[in-house]
Design a protein around this motif. Structure first.
Motif, mmCIF file in Angstrom:
data_model
loop_
_atom_site.group_PDB
_atom_site.id
_atom_site.type_symbol
_atom_site.label_atom_id
_atom_site.label_comp_id
_atom_site.label_asym_id
_atom_site.label_seq_id
_atom_site.Cartn_x
_atom_site.Cartn_y
_atom_site.Cartn_z
ATOM 1 N N LEU A 44 0.811 -1.207 0.000
ATOM 2 C CA LEU A 44 0.000 0.000 0.000
ATOM 3 C C LEU A 44 0.850 1.264 0.000
ATOM 4 C CD1 LEU A 44 -2.974 0.815 0.004
ATOM 5 C CD2 LEU A 44 -2.909 0.792 2.506
ATOM 6 N N GLY A 45 1.937 1.266 0.760
ATOM 7 C CA GLY A 45 2.814 2.435 0.785
ATOM 8 C C GLY A 45 3.450 2.701 -0.571
ATOM 9 N N GLU A 46 3.863 1.647 -1.254
ATOM 10 C CA GLU A 46 4.428 1.810 -2.595
ATOM 11 C C GLU A 46 3.371 2.340 -3.553
ATOM 12 O OE1 GLU A 46 6.441 -1.470 -4.331
ATOM 13 O OE2 GLU A 46 7.741 -1.826 -2.605
ATOM 14 N N ALA A 47 2.155 1.836 -3.427
ATOM 15 C CA ALA A 47 1.079 2.283 -4.311
ATOM 16 C C ALA A 47 0.808 3.768 -4.118
ATOM 17 C CB ALA A 47 -0.187 1.470 -4.036
ATOM 18 N N ARG A 48 0.782 4.202 -2.865
ATOM 19 C CA ARG A 48 0.543 5.623 -2.602
ATOM 20 C C ARG A 48 1.686 6.472 -3.158
ATOM 21 N NH1 ARG A 48 -0.142 5.051 2.271
ATOM 22 N NH2 ARG A 48 -2.420 4.899 2.308
ATOM 23 N N GLY A 49 2.914 6.022 -2.949
ATOM 24 C CA GLY A 49 4.060 6.752 -3.484
ATOM 25 C C GLY A 49 4.036 6.834 -4.994
ATOM 26 N N GLU A 50 3.615 5.760 -5.655
ATOM 27 C CA GLU A 50 3.530 5.770 -7.112
ATOM 28 C C GLU A 50 2.510 6.792 -7.599
ATOM 29 O OE1 GLU A 50 2.237 2.882 -10.830
ATOM 30 O OE2 GLU A 50 2.864 1.954 -8.956
ATOM 31 N N LEU A 51 1.390 6.865 -6.930
ATOM 32 C CA LEU A 51 0.360 7.826 -7.327
ATOM 33 C C LEU A 51 0.836 9.264 -7.142
ATOM 34 C CD1 LEU A 51 -2.596 5.851 -5.861
ATOM 35 C CD2 LEU A 51 -2.528 6.686 -8.213
ATOM 36 N N LEU A 52 1.531 9.524 -6.058
ATOM 37 C CA LEU A 52 2.023 10.879 -5.819
ATOM 38 C C LEU A 52 3.109 11.259 -6.820
ATOM 39 C CD1 LEU A 52 2.086 10.946 -1.921
ATOM 40 C CD2 LEU A 52 0.356 11.872 -3.468
ATOM 41 N N SER A 53 3.965 10.300 -7.176
ATOM 42 C CA SER A 53 4.975 10.607 -8.195
ATOM 43 C C SER A 53 4.324 10.801 -9.558
ATOM 44 C CB SER A 53 6.033 9.492 -8.257
ATOM 45 O OG SER A 53 5.495 8.293 -8.804
ATOM 46 N N GLY A 54 3.249 10.057 -9.817
ATOM 47 C CA GLY A 54 2.510 10.267 -11.060
ATOM 48 C C GLY A 54 1.853 11.635 -11.109
ATOM 49 N N ALA A 55 1.304 12.067 -9.984
ATOM 50 C CA ALA A 55 0.706 13.403 -9.926
ATOM 51 C C ALA A 55 1.761 14.477 -10.166
ATOM 52 C CB ALA A 55 0.028 13.610 -8.572
ATOM 53 N N ALA A 56 2.965 14.257 -9.622
ATOM 54 C CA ALA A 56 4.064 15.211 -9.848
ATOM 55 C C ALA A 56 4.426 15.277 -11.327
ATOM 56 C CB ALA A 56 5.275 14.824 -9.012
ATOM 57 N N ALA A 57 4.387 14.135 -12.011
ATOM 58 C CA ALA A 57 4.678 14.123 -13.446
ATOM 59 C C ALA A 57 3.615 14.894 -14.228
ATOM 60 C CB ALA A 57 4.769 12.677 -13.948
ATOM 61 N N VAL A 58 2.364 14.792 -13.803
ATOM 62 C CA VAL A 58 1.294 15.544 -14.463
ATOM 63 C C VAL A 58 1.521 17.041 -14.262
ATOM 64 C CG1 VAL A 58 -1.193 15.974 -14.533
ATOM 65 C CG2 VAL A 58 -0.347 13.641 -14.220
ATOM 66 N N GLU A 59 1.897 17.432 -13.064
ATOM 67 C CA GLU A 59 2.152 18.846 -12.787
ATOM 68 C C GLU A 59 3.328 19.381 -13.598
ATOM 69 O OE1 GLU A 59 0.518 18.730 -8.162
ATOM 70 O OE2 GLU A 59 2.620 18.307 -8.630
ATOM 71 N N TRP A 60 4.372 18.574 -13.723
ATOM 72 C CA TRP A 60 5.533 18.976 -14.536
ATOM 73 C C TRP A 60 5.119 19.174 -15.988
ATOM 74 C CZ3 TRP A 60 10.460 20.565 -14.790
ATOM 75 C CH2 TRP A 60 11.177 20.337 -15.959
ATOM 76 N N ALA A 61 4.362 18.225 -16.516
ATOM 77 C CA ALA A 61 3.904 18.332 -17.902
ATOM 78 C C ALA A 61 3.032 19.568 -18.083
ATOM 79 C CB ALA A 61 3.140 17.072 -18.300
ATOM 80 N N ALA A 62 2.199 19.863 -17.093
ATOM 81 C CA ALA A 62 1.324 21.032 -17.182
ATOM 82 C C ALA A 62 2.139 22.308 -17.339
ATOM 83 C CB ALA A 62 0.450 21.117 -15.934
ATOM 84 N N GLU A 63 3.242 22.415 -16.632
ATOM 85 C CA GLU A 63 4.071 23.615 -16.726
ATOM 86 C C GLU A 63 4.902 23.634 -18.007
ATOM 87 O OE1 GLU A 63 3.747 26.233 -14.749
ATOM 88 O OE2 GLU A 63 2.101 25.026 -13.963
ATOM 89 N N GLU A 64 5.449 22.502 -18.393
ATOM 90 C CA GLU A 64 6.279 22.453 -19.608
ATOM 91 C C GLU A 64 5.456 22.690 -20.860
ATOM 92 O OE1 GLU A 64 9.680 22.349 -20.196
ATOM 93 O OE2 GLU A 64 9.449 22.953 -18.105
ATOM 94 N N GLY A 65 4.165 22.310 -20.814
ATOM 95 C CA GLY A 65 3.306 22.535 -21.971
ATOM 96 C C GLY A 65 3.148 24.008 -22.310
ATOM 97 N N ARG A 66 3.456 24.878 -21.371
ATOM 98 C CA ARG A 66 3.364 26.324 -21.618
ATOM 99 C C ARG A 66 4.670 26.886 -22.181
ATOM 100 N NH1 ARG A 66 0.907 28.991 -16.258
ATOM 101 N NH2 ARG A 66 0.713 30.736 -17.718
ATOM 102 N N ARG A 67 5.666 26.033 -22.410
ATOM 103 C CA ARG A 67 6.979 26.498 -22.859
ATOM 104 C C ARG A 67 7.395 25.798 -24.152
ATOM 105 N NH1 ARG A 67 7.440 25.597 -17.195
ATOM 106 N NH2 ARG A 67 7.682 27.543 -16.034
ATOM 107 N N THR A 68 6.484 25.674 -25.062
ATOM 108 C CA THR A 68 6.759 24.975 -26.328
ATOM 109 C C THR A 68 6.534 25.907 -27.512
ATOM 110 O OG1 THR A 68 4.484 24.144 -26.370
ATOM 111 C CG2 THR A 68 6.150 22.722 -25.354
ATOM 112 N N ASP A 69 6.999 27.135 -27.386
ATOM 113 C CA ASP A 69 6.681 28.159 -28.385
ATOM 114 C C ASP A 69 7.631 28.198 -29.576
ATOM 115 O OD1 ASP A 69 4.566 28.980 -26.804
ATOM 116 O OD2 ASP A 69 5.805 30.393 -25.681
ATOM 117 N N GLY A 70 8.766 27.522 -29.534
ATOM 118 C CA GLY A 70 9.741 27.641 -30.609
ATOM 119 C C GLY A 70 10.608 28.873 -30.422
#
Length: 479
Positions: free
Chosen positions: A95-121
């Motif tokens: 269960l602890g690993e599962a929770r950690g995986e979900l939180l790291s996945g959420a962090a990846a979504v947040e990173w992508a959300a910010e990087e998506g605003r920096r793709t202007d060329g």
């Protein structure tokens, strides 16, 4: 989730397939849910939906796409306890690993959300009154195929990068773990993701479904995580359609413990890298090389640490090692260990399936440490997807680097030592895409993830990750 809930999402509509199949717990064998078994008609409908939504999604302001992704990440964090229990029951991981995986996945979504605003060329000067523009535009429809061993974090990383870049997606989770994917996609939908932007297909027939998706000329990219054998098959499709491909495939990670290593810290690092998720990780330590001067002391400390690992169903308190995903996985581990013992290896601990009491209902294998493994043994040559660790000794830096690199795989490698100059030198010479130096978890949203050789093509994560979902267009202006 209720067994009556649909697990296909197409154009914003949760729907059933003509067929359904049961999902069983690898810890108990009990049914934990029912998933829809999508077919070719469902695949075509999902691509239709992604194509219909593509223009509107790519034209949406990047900050609006970012807001939707951030809202999805927040929902995942808020519901992490509920989601972790589902992930634990479906995949078997603690269960602890599962929770950690979900939180790291959420962090990846947040990173992508910010990087998506920096793709202007960018703009460049060409001289003589000419100007140049380098434009970045989404590649188009992406097929995201995620694995069962990290069915939340890898699913989220693929989907978030695609959506952040302005692509629409058809996601196909592993047949063993469709329920957590369904729950995660539901969070994207409630976060405001428009209909058709993210579509979900669960299936017990992945080969035919993926072939159908890739045969559609509207699909522009495949993002796949799985075995090297399947990845090579996908590269050799032979349908005459050139598509962007990102492949994260198998690994055979070496870990090298040098003579100046902190033994206690190195043992803790190896333990974490090897036995997390019952060893079912493409970046798990598969071969441990310990300097001869430390070998006996290190092995004694390692055995004490392994003996302290608690094995059992992931829902029980204090469990650190859960079951293997299914019986074929367990049989593969049994065959690898039997082959090593037949080649003269010795089991310092473990080496058997666990069948006592409740463990007999699941696919449990004892955490195992082997010494004296021949270089010709299967364990020394192929990926180990289980809680088995072969230990080798070495005396020379050049020799251990040659042995570590002597594999068709090139995903991850680990170094333990205290000489910074030496660590840098060895990291440069290791032919692997991800290297942990005194770090058993060399992963972060900010870092690119992927391998060399037969471990894959392309990268996910970091600046390089979102680039894989973008086309580059050059425009020259003479005004």
């Amino acid at each position: 989730m209720s067994t009556s809930e649909a697990t296909l999402l197409v154009a914003g509509d949760w729907r059933h397939a003509e067929r359904r199949y049961e999902i069983r717990s690898p810890a108990t064998g009990e049914t934990v849910g029912v998933a829809d078994d999508a077919g070719t008609d469902d695949a075509s409908a999902a691509v239709d939906a992604a194509a219909e939504a593509a223009e509107g999604w790519s034209a949406l302001a990047p900050e609006r796409r970012s807001a939707i992704l951030r809202a999805a990440a927040t929902a995942i964090r808020t519901d992490s306890d509920e989601l972790a229990l589902l992930l634990c029951r479906e995949s078997g991981k603690p269960l602890g690993e599962a929770r950690g995986e979900l939180l790291s996945g959420a962090a990846a979504v947040e990173w992508a959300a910010e990087e998506g605003r920096r793709t202007d060329g960018r703009l460049v000067s060409l001289g003589g009154g000419r100007r140049g523009m380098v434009l970045k535009q989404p590649v188009g429809i992406t097929v995201a195929v995620s694995p069962w061993n990290f069915p939340a974090s890898m699913f989220l990383r693929k989907v978030a990068l695609a959506l952040a870049a302005g692509c629409t997606a058809v996601a196909k989770p592993a047949e063993q773990t469709p329920l957590i994917a369904r729950a995660l996609v539901e969070r994207f939908a409630t976060a405001g993701c428009p209909e058709g932007v993210l579509n979900l297909l669960t299936t017990a027939r992945p080969d035919s479904l993926v072939r159908t998706l890739l045969a559609d000329p509207r699909v522009a990219k495949l993002s796949f995580t799985g075995s090297t054998e399947v990845g090579l098959t996908l590269l050799r499709r032979g349908d005459g359609l050139l598509k962007r491909v990102a492949l994260e495939l198998g690994g055979h990670a070496p870990a090298i413990v040098l003579e100046d290593a902190d033994v206690e810290a190195a043992v803790a690092g190896v333990l974490a890298s090897k036995f997390r998720n019952c060893g079912q990780s493409c970046i798990a330590t598969n071969r441990l090389y310990v300097h001869d001067s430390l070998h006996d002391r290190f092995c004694a400390a390692l055995l004490d640490a392994v003996a302290g690992l608690r094995v059992g169903p992931g829902t029980e308190d204090g469990v650190e090692v859960g079951p293997l995903i299914d019986e074929p996985a367990l049989r593969k581990v049994e065959a690898q260990v039997a082959d090593a013992l037949g080649h003269g290896a010795r089991a310092l601990t473990g080496g058997t399936r666990l069948t006592d009491g409740a463990l007999g209902r699941g696919w449990f294998y004892a955490p195992t440490v082997l010494t004296g493994v021949a270089e010709s043994a299967l364990l020394a040559r192929e990926e180990i997807f289980g809680p088995v660790l072969p230990v080798f000794s070495f005396t020379d830096e050049q020799d251990v680097l040659a042995r570590a690199n002597a594999t068709d795989y090139g995903l991850a490698a680990y170094l333990y030592g205290t000489d910074a100059a030496r660590m840098w030198r060895m990291a440069e010479r290791l032919r692997f895409g991800v290297i942990g130096v005194n770090d058993p978890f060399p992963l972060a949203p900010e870092l690119p993830f992927g391998g060399m050789k037969n471990s894959g093509l392309g990268r996910e994560g970091g600046l390089e990750g979102i680039e894989g979902f973008l086309e580059t267009k050059a425009v020259a202006l003479h005004v």
